[in-house]
Design a protein around this motif. Structure first.
Motif, mmCIF file in Angstrom:
data_model
loop_
_atom_site.group_PDB
_atom_site.id
_atom_site.type_symbol
_atom_site.label_atom_id
_atom_site.label_comp_id
_atom_site.label_asym_id
_atom_site.label_seq_id
_atom_site.Cartn_x
_atom_site.Cartn_y
_atom_site.Cartn_z
ATOM 1 N N TYR A 41 -17.834 85.729 14.758
ATOM 2 C CA TYR A 41 -18.313 85.552 16.134
ATOM 3 C C TYR A 41 -17.164 85.303 17.109
ATOM 4 O O TYR A 41 -17.372 84.866 18.227
ATOM 5 N N VAL A 92 -22.849 74.609 -0.883
ATOM 6 C CA VAL A 92 -23.884 75.146 0.013
ATOM 7 C C VAL A 92 -23.235 75.947 1.140
ATOM 8 O O VAL A 92 -23.694 77.043 1.498
ATOM 9 N N MET A 152 -24.080 79.877 1.866
ATOM 10 C CA MET A 152 -24.621 80.346 3.148
ATOM 11 C C MET A 152 -23.609 81.244 3.873
ATOM 12 O O MET A 152 -23.981 82.228 4.504
ATOM 13 N N PHE A 154 -23.785 84.654 2.382
ATOM 14 C CA PHE A 154 -24.985 85.367 2.840
ATOM 15 C C PHE A 154 -24.729 85.923 4.245
ATOM 16 O O PHE A 154 -25.094 87.057 4.571
ATOM 17 N N GLY A 155 -24.074 85.122 5.043
ATOM 18 C CA GLY A 155 -23.747 85.558 6.396
ATOM 19 C C GLY A 155 -22.832 86.770 6.406
ATOM 20 O O GLY A 155 -22.907 87.613 7.299
ATOM 21 N N GLY A 183 -25.132 89.763 4.562
ATOM 22 C CA GLY A 183 -26.450 89.999 5.170
ATOM 23 C C GLY A 183 -27.555 90.131 4.138
ATOM 24 O O GLY A 183 -28.698 90.443 4.492
ATOM 25 N N PHE A 212 -28.543 89.052 -0.426
ATOM 26 C CA PHE A 212 -28.230 88.097 -1.500
ATOM 27 C C PHE A 212 -27.094 88.556 -2.411
ATOM 28 O O PHE A 212 -26.750 87.852 -3.356
ATOM 29 N N PRO A 265 -33.993 83.450 -2.963
ATOM 30 C CA PRO A 265 -34.904 84.440 -2.359
ATOM 31 C C PRO A 265 -36.355 83.957 -2.349
ATOM 32 O O PRO A 265 -37.137 84.355 -1.493
ATOM 33 N N PHE A 295 -33.661 79.137 2.043
ATOM 34 C CA PHE A 295 -32.420 78.372 2.161
ATOM 35 C C PHE A 295 -32.677 76.897 2.459
ATOM 36 O O PHE A 295 -31.908 76.042 2.040
ATOM 37 N N ILE A 305 -27.973 72.413 7.959
ATOM 38 C CA ILE A 305 -27.086 73.547 7.639
ATOM 39 C C ILE A 305 -27.879 74.869 7.638
ATOM 40 O O ILE A 305 -27.385 75.902 8.091
ATOM 41 N N ALA A 306 -29.119 74.806 7.142
ATOM 42 C CA ALA A 306 -29.942 76.022 7.128
ATOM 43 C C ALA A 306 -30.263 76.459 8.561
ATOM 44 O O ALA A 306 -30.196 77.649 8.891
ATOM 45 N N PHE A 338 -28.466 75.743 11.236
ATOM 46 C CA PHE A 338 -27.213 76.193 11.844
ATOM 47 C C PHE A 338 -26.948 77.666 11.517
ATOM 48 O O PHE A 338 -26.687 78.480 12.407
ATOM 49 N N PHE A 339 -27.044 78.022 10.228
ATOM 50 C CA PHE A 339 -26.777 79.408 9.831
ATOM 51 C C PHE A 339 -27.866 80.348 10.353
ATOM 52 O O PHE A 339 -27.579 81.477 10.739
ATOM 53 N N MET A 366 -27.013 81.086 13.804
ATOM 54 C CA MET A 366 -25.750 81.815 13.946
ATOM 55 C C MET A 366 -25.858 83.270 13.517
ATOM 56 O O MET A 366 -25.228 84.148 14.112
ATOM 57 N N LEU A 367 -26.638 83.541 12.466
ATOM 58 C CA LEU A 367 -26.628 84.882 11.885
ATOM 59 C C LEU A 367 -27.613 85.815 12.608
ATOM 60 O O LEU A 367 -28.681 85.395 13.017
ATOM 61 N N PRO A 368 -27.228 87.072 12.717
ATOM 62 C CA PRO A 368 -28.084 88.012 13.449
ATOM 63 C C PRO A 368 -29.253 88.546 12.628
ATOM 64 O O PRO A 368 -30.083 89.274 13.149
ATOM 65 N N TYR A 369 -29.330 88.224 11.345
ATOM 66 C CA TYR A 369 -30.430 88.715 10.524
ATOM 67 C C TYR A 369 -31.231 87.548 9.935
ATOM 68 O O TYR A 369 -30.715 86.445 9.816
ATOM 69 N N PRO A 370 -32.491 87.792 9.567
ATOM 70 C CA PRO A 370 -33.330 86.687 9.103
ATOM 71 C C PRO A 370 -32.883 86.135 7.754
ATOM 72 O O PRO A 370 -32.445 86.885 6.886
ATOM 73 N N MET A 371 -32.999 84.829 7.627
ATOM 74 C CA MET A 371 -32.699 84.174 6.347
ATOM 75 C C MET A 371 -34.016 83.665 5.782
ATOM 76 O O MET A 371 -34.810 83.071 6.519
ATOM 77 N N PRO A 372 -34.271 83.887 4.491
ATOM 78 C CA PRO A 372 -35.515 83.378 3.901
ATOM 79 C C PRO A 372 -35.599 81.850 4.025
ATOM 80 O O PRO A 372 -34.646 81.161 3.714
#
Lengths: 505, 150
Positions: free
Chosen positions: A55, A400, A404, A407-408, A411, A413, B92, B96, B130-131, B133-134, B137-143
């Motif tokens: 970013y 953790v 994470m 994953f970022g 995009g 798993f 999955p 998270f 933390i979940a 926050f990410f 921040m991230l442009p795609y969905p997190m489970p």
């Protein structure tokens, strides 16, 4: 040698906006924390926080990562002095005299010496980089794919042979890493080792693999510990005495300068970096000192030699990264990954076309020196407290973050699964003495090694005599062989000389 | 410390590395038996096999084939690795947020954190923070289980 227009452009980049500076201070603090915590490596910090640079623009990303690097180079000296536990491999020699000083009750002075030497080292290192980056890039322009391939191999060999007693294992690790790095499609469009999974067509995700091998595997290894350090008494810090220590560092200017020069040149050799430079500088200072026996017993010169060399190595490894696009060690390997994330390829072309950005990185590092001095003084007492954080809280937190973050990056798993797989591989490698940095560098450079070798093959038409027309390639092959067999050759020469002199007598 | 007297791990590791090398080489040959395809892979694979053989012989002769270099106790580390594996592989399904809360809480209990307030407070606080926050921040969905996905 110095591009004035690019320098002005670089200064305007840094002066017109506050944004680049906002990430420098957190970067130095992160570096200080990770460097000061034994078991947490600078490369680990950079790998964990790498996803955040997605970013940022490229300059900000580089400032952030170099700030972590700068902070970490000093931070690693703190536990080396206070607890005889080098925070990273670059502070091993700092512990040799730092801890004996601490045991004598001079830990504050020792910390001051380390801080002043680190600050001066970073300053001198980047000054040399500023003056030499253009000549280096011009020289590098003359290197072809065969030279690049040999440099890659040489760098890997140096890393692999660092742990003297496990050279074979280091080489195996590096070469297996090289194979892993070639998984997926190659330049001629053939997919190898993908198991039919399209997730592997682009190869193994390098950064999650790096997170697993560097960070997670090390955390597994130290998971049984309650605290990294139990002794509270060694953590008391007085700022006034640290200031006195800073002055003491400059009482050995020659040692400091020699450390800086060794640091910058050794740091520029791919695969060597600060892990070796601090030891070389220490050994050389001890060898030249009129009182070598005082080393290892609390001689301040030992800390000056080690810290000035390890902090200067940052600039040296940056030279290799910028001019060749080859990482000098774990930390610059992460930076190379940041280059890739921003679609930038390091190398002569990058230096020629983006001189202003290169200069901006260097100038920002001059400023980082002052931030390091201030933050170093402010954070030394706090960092001692971080070492008090129980491992049962530290380990899951970092794991953790790695999961994470990965994953970022991917995009999906594949990132976390890669972290897991390479964490286990990394732990096994550490357990049985296989070099993790060698394997990581191999994974990173595998595709590049294959590409440069393929280009060499295409240029030469498969004629091996082509190499004989490339003196630089031959010289690097010589260096490679020397780094592999030099020690044995030297031992053989000593043995035959000893035999000859015995025969004469 | 608790260094095991007889550790077959090193031998297994060597076999694993050789096995991977042979499999990868055979896969590359299967794809295309041409010089450009095997230019790096073939010599590197041969070098690994030779070095692994040398390592095997030297370790055996030196009596180090069944020894670990690192002496950290495996019995205490393996459950941590297993917990981490379960955490990553279950993400999955658990998401998270819940996955992280459970992972941190179980980790703290495994490491004998007796204060339940700390166990619950830190795992829930850190896991959700933390979940979130990410996720932001991230442009795609997190489970996720509790937190919003987008």
């Amino acid at each position: 040698m110095i591009d004035v227009a690019a320098s002005i452009s670089a200064l305007s980049m840094l002066m017109t906006s506050l944004t680049p500076w906002l990430i420098v201070i957190p970067g130095i603090i992160i570096g200080l924390i990770f460097g000061a915590t034994p078991g947490l490596q600078i490369s680990m910090a950079m790998a964990i926080f790498l996803p955040m640079t997605l970013y940022m623009d490229f300059l900000q990303a580089m400032l952030f990562l170099t700030a972590i690097f700068t902070g970490g180079s000093f931070g690693s000296g703190i536990p080396a002095i206070l607890m005889n536990i080098p925070g990273t491999s670059s502070a091993i020699a700092t512990a040799f005299d730092g801890y004996p000083m601490a045991k004598k009750g001079k830990h504050n002075e020792a910390l001051g010496i380390a801080l002043a030497s680190s600050v001066f080292g970073v300053l001198v290192g980047y000054l040399i980089l500023f003056m030499m980056i253009q000549p280096i890039s011009l020289m590098v322009l003359k290197l072809g794919p065969s030279e690049m391939f040999m440099v890659i191999l040489w760098g890997m060999t140096l890393i692999a042979s660092l742990r003297g007693e496990y050279v074979l294992k280091g080489l195996i690790a590096g070469l297996v890493g090289l194979l892993i790095g070639t998984i997926g499609f190659n330049e001629i469009g053939m997919a190898r080792g993908t198991l039919g999974s399209f997730y592997l067509f682009d190869g193994i995700p390098v950064i999650p693999a790096m997170m697993g091998m560097f960070a997670a595997s090390e955390l597994f290894r130290i998971a049984n510990k309650q605290f990294i350090v139990e002794n509270k008494a060694s953590r008391k810090v007085e700022l006034r005495k640290i200031g006195q220590g800073c002055k003491m560092a400059f009482q050995s200017p020659l040692v400091m300068l020699r450390g800086c020069l060794m640091g910058v040149f050794v740091g520029a050799v791919p695969g060597v970096g600060s892990s070796v430079s601090n030891l070389l500088s220490y050994v050389e200072t001890k060898r030249r000192d009129p009182d070598p026996d005082s080393f290892g017993k609390g001689n301040p010169k030992g800390i000056v030699a080690s810290e000035s060399a390890n902090s200067t190595s940052e600039a040296g490894s940056m030279a290799t990264l910028l001019a060749l696009g080859i990482p000098g060690g774990g930390a610059t390997a992460v930076m190379l990954a940041a280059f890739a994330m921003h679609n930038i390829t390091g190398g002569p072309q990058f230096i020629r076309e983006q001189t202003d950005i290169v200069y901006a990185i260097i100038f920002a590092n001059f400023a980082q020196v002052f931030f390091l001095m201030i933050l170093g003084l402010l954070f030394i007492p706090l960092l001692a407290n971080i070492i008090k954080v129980p491992m049962r809280y530290l380990i899951p937190t970092v794991l953790v973050l790695a999961v994470m973050g990965s994953f970022g990056l991917t995009g999906n798993f594949v990132g976390p699964f890669t972290v897991l797989a390479f964490a286990v591989i990394g732990w096994l490698m550490r357990r049985y003495g296989y070099s993790v940095p060698a394997a990581v560098i191999g994974i990173l450079l595998g595709a590049m090694a294959e590409k440069t070798l393929l280009h060499t093959y295409q240029i030469s038409g498969g004629d091996i005599s082509y190499l004989l027309e490339r003196p630089v390639t031959l010289a690097i092959i010589g260096l490679l062989l020397l780094s592999l067999f030099g020690r044995h050759l030297l031992a053989l020469m000593r043995f035959s000389m000893h035999k000859m002199s015995a025969a004469k007598n | 410390m608790n260094k095991p007297r007889y550790d077959v791990g090193h031998l297994c590791m060597l076999i694993g590395l050789v096995g991977f090398t042979l499999w990868y080489l055979s896969d590359a040959i299967r794809v295309s038996f041409t010089v450009p395809n095997l230019l790096l892979i073939m010599p590197v694979a041969i070098a690994i096999l030779m070095l692994a053989l040398a390592e095997l012989l030297m370790s055996w002769r030196g009596g180090k084939l069944f020894e670990a270099v690192d002496d950290e106790p495996v019995r205490e580390i393996l459950p941590i690795i297993l917990l981490f594996a379960v955490y990553v592989l279950s993400l999955p399904w658990l998401g998270f947020d819940l996955g992280t809360i459970l992972f941190v809480a179980i980790f703290l209990r495994m490491k004998k954190e007796t204060n339940w307030y700390w166990v619950i407070g830190y795992s829930v606080g850190f896991g959700l923070a933390i979940a979130l926050f990410f996720a932001l921040m991230l442009p795609y969905p997190m489970p996720m289980t509790f937190l919003p996905i987008d």
